[in-house]
Design an enzyme around this catalytic site. Structure first.
Site, PDB file in Angstrom:
ATOM      1  N   HIS A  78     -18.192  27.232  25.986  1.00 20.40           N
ATOM      2  CA  HIS A  78     -17.577  26.660  27.183  1.00 20.40           C
ATOM      3  C   HIS A  78     -17.651  27.677  28.306  1.00 20.40           C
ATOM      4  CE1 HIS A  78     -14.731  24.595  29.774  1.00 20.40           C
ATOM      5  NE2 HIS A  78     -14.975  23.540  29.028  1.00 20.40           N
ATOM      6  N   ASP A 102     -15.499  18.392  22.926  1.00 22.14           N
ATOM      7  CA  ASP A 102     -16.450  17.363  22.506  1.00 22.14           C
ATOM      8  C   ASP A 102     -16.846  17.455  21.040  1.00 22.14           C
ATOM      9  OD1 ASP A 102     -16.650  16.050  24.930  1.00 22.14           O
ATOM     10  OD2 ASP A 102     -17.967  17.599  25.715  1.00 22.14           O
TER      11      ASP A 102
HETATM   12  N1  CMC Z   1     -25.378  27.148  21.059  1.00 21.91           N
HETATM   13  C1  CMC Z   1     -26.063  28.335  21.002  1.00 21.91           C
HETATM   14  N2  CMC Z   1     -25.937  29.325  21.888  1.00 21.91           N
HETATM   15  C2  CMC Z   1     -25.091  29.134  22.913  1.00 21.91           C
HETATM   16  C3  CMC Z   1     -24.338  27.947  23.048  1.00 21.91           C
HETATM   17  C4  CMC Z   1     -24.509  26.932  22.066  1.00 21.91           C
HETATM   18  N3  CMC Z   1     -23.833  25.793  22.154  1.00 21.91           N
HETATM   19  N4  CMC Z   1     -23.575  28.020  24.165  1.00 21.91           N
HETATM   20  C5  CMC Z   1     -23.824  29.204  24.712  1.00 21.91           C
HETATM   21  N5  CMC Z   1     -24.743  29.891  23.958  1.00 21.91           N
HETATM   22  C6  CMC Z   1     -25.233  31.260  24.193  1.00 21.91           C
HETATM   23  C7  CMC Z   1     -26.252  31.278  25.311  1.00 21.91           C
HETATM   24  O1  CMC Z   1     -27.562  31.094  24.825  1.00 21.91           O
HETATM   25  C8  CMC Z   1     -26.032  32.653  25.886  1.00 21.91           C
HETATM   26  O2  CMC Z   1     -26.646  33.574  25.022  1.00 21.91           O
HETATM   27  P1  CMC Z   1     -27.282  34.957  25.613  1.00 21.91           P
HETATM   28  O3  CMC Z   1     -26.112  35.701  26.171  1.00 21.91           O
HETATM   29  O4  CMC Z   1     -27.914  35.587  24.432  1.00 21.91           O
HETATM   30  O5  CMC Z   1     -28.274  34.524  26.653  1.00 21.91           O
HETATM   31  C9  CMC Z   1     -24.523  32.858  25.770  1.00 21.91           C
HETATM   32  O6  CMC Z   1     -24.128  32.023  24.665  1.00 21.91           O
HETATM   33  C10 CMC Z   1     -23.730  32.432  27.014  1.00 21.91           C
HETATM   34  O7  CMC Z   1     -24.050  31.076  27.294  1.00 21.91           O
HETATM   35  P2  CMC Z   1     -24.258  30.482  28.763  1.00 21.91           P
HETATM   36  O8  CMC Z   1     -25.204  29.325  28.690  1.00 21.91           O
HETATM   37  O9  CMC Z   1     -24.572  31.590  29.714  1.00 21.91           O
HETATM   38  O10 CMC Z   1     -22.808  29.982  29.062  1.00 21.91           O
HETATM   39  P3  CMC Z   1     -22.435  28.954  30.194  1.00 21.91           P
HETATM   40  O11 CMC Z   1     -21.031  29.242  30.571  1.00 21.91           O
HETATM   41  O12 CMC Z   1     -23.445  28.967  31.293  1.00 21.91           O
HETATM   42  O13 CMC Z   1     -22.556  27.532  29.461  1.00 21.91           O
HETATM   43  C11 CMC Z   1     -22.064  25.590  28.194  1.00 21.91           C
HETATM   44  C12 CMC Z   1     -21.500  26.830  28.908  1.00 21.91           C
HETATM   45  C13 CMC Z   1     -20.911  24.667  27.817  1.00 21.91           C
HETATM   46  C14 CMC Z   1     -22.997  24.825  29.148  1.00 21.91           C
HETATM   47  C15 CMC Z   1     -22.833  26.067  26.926  1.00 21.91           C
HETATM   48  O14 CMC Z   1     -21.968  26.762  26.062  1.00 21.91           O
HETATM   49  C16 CMC Z   1     -23.522  24.908  26.186  1.00 21.91           C
HETATM   50  O15 CMC Z   1     -24.638  24.532  26.550  1.00 21.91           O
HETATM   51  N6  CMC Z   1     -22.833  24.322  25.129  1.00 21.91           N
HETATM   52  C17 CMC Z   1     -23.358  23.177  24.462  1.00 21.91           C
HETATM   53  C18 CMC Z   1     -23.066  21.902  25.281  1.00 21.91           C
HETATM   54  C19 CMC Z   1     -21.608  21.500  25.216  1.00 21.91           C
HETATM   55  O16 CMC Z   1     -21.001  21.441  24.145  1.00 21.91           O
HETATM   56  N7  CMC Z   1     -21.042  21.120  26.396  1.00 21.91           N
HETATM   57  C20 CMC Z   1     -19.684  20.617  26.484  1.00 21.91           C
HETATM   58  C21 CMC Z   1     -18.775  21.526  27.252  1.00 21.91           C
HETATM   59  S1  CMC Z   1     -17.059  21.079  27.037  1.00 21.91           S
HETATM   60  C22 CMC Z   1     -16.881  19.555  27.796  1.00 21.91           C
HETATM   61  C23 CMC Z   1     -16.831  19.678  29.271  1.00 21.91           C
HETATM   62  O17 CMC Z   1     -15.818  20.190  29.782  1.00 21.91           O
HETATM   63  O18 CMC Z   1     -17.789  19.251  29.910  1.00 21.91           O
END
Ligand code: CMC
Length: 428
Positions: free
Chosen positions: A307, A364
């Site tokens: 998240h 989710d």
């Molecule tokens: N699976 C694998 N790796 C992950 C995941 C995941 N679900 N989420 C984050 N990471 C890794 C990412 O690859 C990165 O790694 P590194 O530092 O090595 O590059 C690190 O964790 C930080 O991730 P980020 O993408 O920079 O984090 P963000 O804040 O930009 O993204 C997110 C947050 C929710 C988009 C992401 O965690 C994600 O894509 N999760 C899966 C989709 C999901 O479940 N979304 C629902 C969010 S909750 C409902 C809502 O409020 O919308």
């Protein structure tokens, strides 16, 4: 503690006020940055460090896993309140008195009819359309039937616009389901409450009398409370920014629905179930999918994990996991998807990759399991999220307009070509 932040650029010092929130959060107020310097701006893709507004609606501490609406803890509200009461609280700032609640409920009920011409628009969609696309389009189409703009400073006009929005969106959401199922459309029944009506409009069929299952209605009520608001997330920021151009409530909410649809936002609840089903189909090897999620050359991500703001357990996920367990037990459902979800969570929470990055299950991860148990088709999961988030979008839109916030218009750092002369096609 200092009230001033000092920025030094090329030997020149600039001072900016520090402002503090009621929960001790600290922000540097850079409103005057560009004007008081030589046009300097800040860059913050994804707004990871940028506050877009001051808001009194939701407090969220991602490090501690705290979520409160208007000061009330989420657990407290989920246990003791109901969705419509929480909607009133979030929109207007205080829990309603008995009279205020009755008036709110009745005004919503008196607005739940939809212009019959809207059915022509719905008819234009193919059966294969995604219900979020249908919901977003129909919400936008409501502007055609409600063309008069609302005077936001007129309390009565605002109140009526809010009740109208609370009334009509669930009807359209139910119609989106009926469309993809090829079934006849329903309207609300004013003798039922808000949640019962959502179920009735989605599931009643003309040949049978509809009877609410109280276990199902209660589970849906709780689930929707958990989705009501989540401060400046992608869809809410969209609603605020569209509304900041003084676009109306329906137009702004239609944009919010589109933003919520994305799999990185609300669309994750559908993606989670699809992922869990495909793991089962593939033999149930959870470790294989954990490896895929960690592989930087593989685009696969563990849906329902991670998240932007929670670097701890999402408090909503805790409540939902318990609710999913209880609901399945009460309804006597044995869902293999729940077992795979629990196994996946257990493995991920011990894995160094997830631990190091503070990736925990989010709202989710378990909500889809509840929706499945309630008989809601997978394509509709994000629509349910939209119904839950509706009061939050309305509250944020109202706050933004009442605070007379300026139009949202970020700056950029240009990194393209410098000026050059046109080259005629014969010389290219
Ligand atoms: N699976 C694998 N790796 C992950 C995941 C995941 N679900 N989420 C984050 N990471 C890794 C990412 O690859 C990165 O790694 P590194 O530092 O090595 O590059 C690190 O964790 C930080 O991730 P980020 O993408 O920079 O984090 P963000 O804040 O930009 O993204 C997110 C947050 C929710 C988009 C992401 O965690 C994600 O894509 N999760 C899966 C989709 C999901 O479940 N979304 C629902 C969010 S909750 C409902 C809502 O409020 O919308």
């Amino acid at each position: 503690m200092s009230d001033i932040a000092i920025l030094e650029v090329d030997g020149k010092k600039y001072e900016f006020p520090i402002i503090r929130g009621t929960e001790g959060e600290v922000a540097i107020d850079i409103k005057k940055l560009r004007g008081s310097t030589e046009g300097i701006i800040t860059i913050d893709p994804g707004y990871k460090n940028t506050g877009s507004c001051q808001s009194a609606i939701t407090f969220l501490d991602g490090e501690k896993g705290i979520l409160r609406y208007r000061g009330y803890g989420l657990e407290d509200l989920a246990e003791n309140s109901n969705f419509l009461e929480v909607a009133y609280l979030v929109i207007f700032g205080e829990l309603p008195t008995k009279e205020q609640f009755i008036k709110f409920d009745n005004t919503i009920k008196s607005n739940s009819l939809i212009n019959e011409e809207m059915k022509n628009i719905l008819d234009g969609f193919p059966k294969s359309a995604h219900p979020m696309g249908i919901l977003s389009s129909l919400t936008s189409a409501l502007t055609a039937f409600n063309p008069k703009s609302v005077d936001v400073n007129d309390e009565e006009q605002m109140y009526n616009a809010i009740c109208k929005t609370m009334a009509k969106i669930p009807v359209l959401a139910a119609w989106a389901l009926k469309k993809i199922k090829g079934r006849s459309l329903n309207y609300a029944d004013n003798s039922m409450n808000y949640i019962e009506n959502i179920m009735k409009m989605m599931f009643a069929i003309p040949t049978e009398k509809y009877k609410t299952n109280p276990i199902v209605a209660n589970a849906l009520d709780q689930l929707l409370i958990l989705h009501v608001d989540h401060e400046q997330n992608c869809s809410t920021s969209t609603v605020r920014i569209v509304g900041s151009a003084h676009s109306g409530l329906f137009a702004s909410i239609s944009a919010g629905v589109s933003a919520l649809w994305g799999p990185l936002h609300g669309g994750a609840n559908q993606a989670v179930i699809e992922m869990l089903e495909s793991i089962i189909k593939d033999g149930g090897d959870v470790e294989k999918y954990i490896l895929k999620a960690k592989d930087k050359n593989d685009p696969f991500r563990l849906m329902g994990f991670g998240h932007r703001v929670y670097k701890n357990f999402d408090p909503r996920a805790r409540i939902i996991k318990k609710a999913a367990d209880e609901l399945l037990e009460n309804l006597g459902i044995d869902d293999p998807v729940l077992e795979i979800a629990k196994h996946l969570e257990e493995v991920a929470l011990k894995d160094e990759y997830f631990v190091k990055r503070k990736l925990y299950p989010n709202v989710d991860f378990y909500s889809g399991i509840i929706y499945r148990a309630l008989g809601i088709p997978t394509d509709m999961f994000t629509v349910m999220f939209a119904i839950g988030r509706l009061p939050g979008w309305i509250a944020q839109w109202r706050e933004m307009r009442l605070n007379s916030e300026p139009i949202g218009r970020p700056r950029q750092l240009y990194i393209g070509e410098n000026q050059r002369d046109f080259v005629p096609v014969s010389k290219r």
